[in-house]
Design an enzyme around this catalytic site. Structure first.
Site, mmCIF file in Angstrom:
data_model
loop_
_atom_site.group_PDB
_atom_site.id
_atom_site.type_symbol
_atom_site.label_atom_id
_atom_site.label_comp_id
_atom_site.label_asym_id
_atom_site.label_seq_id
_atom_site.Cartn_x
_atom_site.Cartn_y
_atom_site.Cartn_z
ATOM 1 N N ASP A 131 -1.174 11.814 -11.253
ATOM 2 C CA ASP A 131 -2.267 11.912 -10.291
ATOM 3 C C ASP A 131 -2.514 13.363 -9.889
ATOM 4 O OD1 ASP A 131 -4.229 10.948 -8.567
ATOM 5 O OD2 ASP A 131 -2.842 10.662 -6.907
ATOM 6 N N CYS A 185 -9.133 -11.662 -14.419
ATOM 7 C CA CYS A 185 -9.633 -11.859 -13.054
ATOM 8 C C CYS A 185 -10.393 -13.187 -12.939
ATOM 9 C CB CYS A 185 -10.561 -10.708 -12.645
ATOM 10 S SG CYS A 185 -9.697 -9.186 -12.207
ATOM 11 N N CYS A 191 -10.600 -10.116 -3.675
ATOM 12 C CA CYS A 191 -10.601 -8.701 -3.259
ATOM 13 C C CYS A 191 -11.965 -8.301 -2.698
ATOM 14 C CB CYS A 191 -10.196 -7.794 -4.416
ATOM 15 S SG CYS A 191 -11.246 -7.897 -5.881
ATOM 16 N N CYS A 195 -12.522 -7.222 1.457
ATOM 17 C CA CYS A 195 -12.744 -5.816 1.820
ATOM 18 C C CYS A 195 -13.624 -5.714 3.058
ATOM 19 C CB CYS A 195 -13.396 -5.066 0.642
ATOM 20 S SG CYS A 195 -13.688 -3.321 1.017
ATOM 21 N N CYS A 211 -14.399 3.272 1.400
ATOM 22 C CA CYS A 211 -13.052 2.696 1.372
ATOM 23 C C CYS A 211 -12.230 3.193 2.561
ATOM 24 C CB CYS A 211 -12.381 3.086 0.054
ATOM 25 S SG CYS A 211 -10.721 2.424 -0.148
ATOM 26 N N CYS A 238 -4.925 1.789 2.609
ATOM 27 C CA CYS A 238 -5.267 0.382 2.811
ATOM 28 C C CYS A 238 -4.799 -0.407 1.598
ATOM 29 C CB CYS A 238 -6.781 0.230 2.992
ATOM 30 S SG CYS A 238 -7.319 -1.487 3.124
ATOM 31 N N CYS A 241 -7.136 -5.139 -0.583
ATOM 32 C CA CYS A 241 -7.580 -5.737 -1.853
ATOM 33 C C CYS A 241 -6.412 -6.091 -2.757
ATOM 34 C CB CYS A 241 -8.592 -4.841 -2.565
ATOM 35 S SG CYS A 241 -7.952 -3.238 -3.089
ATOM 36 N N CYS A 245 -4.725 -10.210 -3.763
ATOM 37 C CA CYS A 245 -4.834 -10.496 -5.194
ATOM 38 C C CYS A 245 -3.760 -11.497 -5.636
ATOM 39 C CB CYS A 245 -4.708 -9.213 -6.007
ATOM 40 S SG CYS A 245 -4.770 -9.500 -7.799
#
Length: 308
Positions: A131, A185, A191, A195, A211, A238, A241, A245
């Site tokens: 990242d 999915c 999700c 949200c 977000c 957060c 979501c 799941c």
């Protein structure tokens, strides 16, 4: 066994030894399908104030422009799902930030993996990423067969859900390449429905500028009006979501001591957080990713929640 197969087996065995959940390999080439998606996402200003996303467009899509001579992208997953979470009715921190900053923990493991591969395979060169550079990590992980990108835009695996970090090694050797898995999915919209800020505005499309993670971490200015009563007590990041799941029922606690939280993180109630001093903040989050938002940012986030 060919050298490609032998080298690929060595890489996956070493990744497992170092504690990675899984490892997949794909050819270093232009991400043709991702190009229009990224371009449209930027045009829609879905990145908000994250202007760095506009930089290095070509490098994000083509690893050979990022690492000279690259031929293979090794994608790795590292579990961060905690054994114990924060108490009910408190200000919440995203699970990925409970313990020590993942950049440092995983970067060390990637360096060790690189040294081991150079020792066992010989003349190879490359770079490690956690990242920390213009790498479309979820796209590479999906291309490498480690999962599929779900409707919430996170990588999902049938075996382990989504509570893990993604890292890469980009190397200059040919390897055996894995194939993508199918999307599982289905018709689920949990999700999207969960949200609170409608950041997931349609399946597989997320407006990053709406977000809660963006507001509480990336946004340096004041949180805009219009999102009152929608933060659900999240003061850093957060997980909504991901928490809803169904695939995350398969998440198992990590085995990384460095990701274990400071005891106060688990025991503090709202009053404790509201009375926190800078010294206590520095103690609880001494080497945590929460340091990104700084003490003042955390106080700002709590204030916004209180006044909502």
């Amino acid at each position: 066994m060919s050298s490609k197969a032998t080298y690929s087996e060595i890489i996956k065995n070493e990744a497992s030894r170092l504690g990675f959940l899984s490892c997949g390999i794909s050819k270093a080439e232009f991400l043709e399908e991702e190009a229009p998606r990224l371009e449209n996402w930027l045009k829609e200003n879905a990145h908000g104030e994250m202007r760095y996303m506009e930089n290095h467009f070509d490098k994000r899509l083509d690893p050979t422009k990022l690492v000279e001579g690259s031929k293979s992208v090794i994608s790795l997953l590292y579990n961060y799902y905690p054994e114990e979470t924060q108490k009910e009715n408190t200000y919440k921190v995203s699970k990925y930030a409970y313990g020590r900053d993942y950049h440092h923990v995983i970067k060390g493991k990637l360096k060790e993996l690189m040294y081991t591969l150079q020792d066992q395979i010989g003349d190879l060169h490359g770079r490690a990423f956690v990242d920390s550079a213009p790498v479309l990590e979820k796209a590479w992980a999906a291309k490498s067969g480690l999962g599929w990108v779900g409707k919430h835009s996170n990588l999902l695996s049938k075996q382990t859900g989504s509570f893990y970090f993604i890292a890469e090694l980009i190397l200059d050797i040919d390897l055996e390449y894995d194939t993508p898995v199918t999307d599982h999915c289905g018709s689920c919209t949990k999700c999207i429905d969960a949200c609170p800020t409608d950041a997931i505005y349609e399946p597989y499309k997320v407006d990053g500028s709406k977000c809660i993670s963006y507001f509480t971490i990336e946004l340096k200015n004041e949180i805009p009006k219009g999102y009152e009563n929608q933060f659900e007590d999240w003061m850093f990041g957060c997980d909504i979501c991901q928490d809803v799941c169904p695939w995350n029922r398969f998440s198992k606690p990590h085995n990384e001591p460095l990701f274990n939280p400071h005891p106060d993180l688990l025991s503090y109630d709202k009053r404790d957080w509201e009375e926190i001093t800078k010294d206590v903040f520095n103690d609880i989050f001494r080497k945590s990713a929460v340091k990104r938002t700084k003490f003042e940012g955390l106080k700002r986030n709590m204030k916004y929640i209180q006044e909502s």
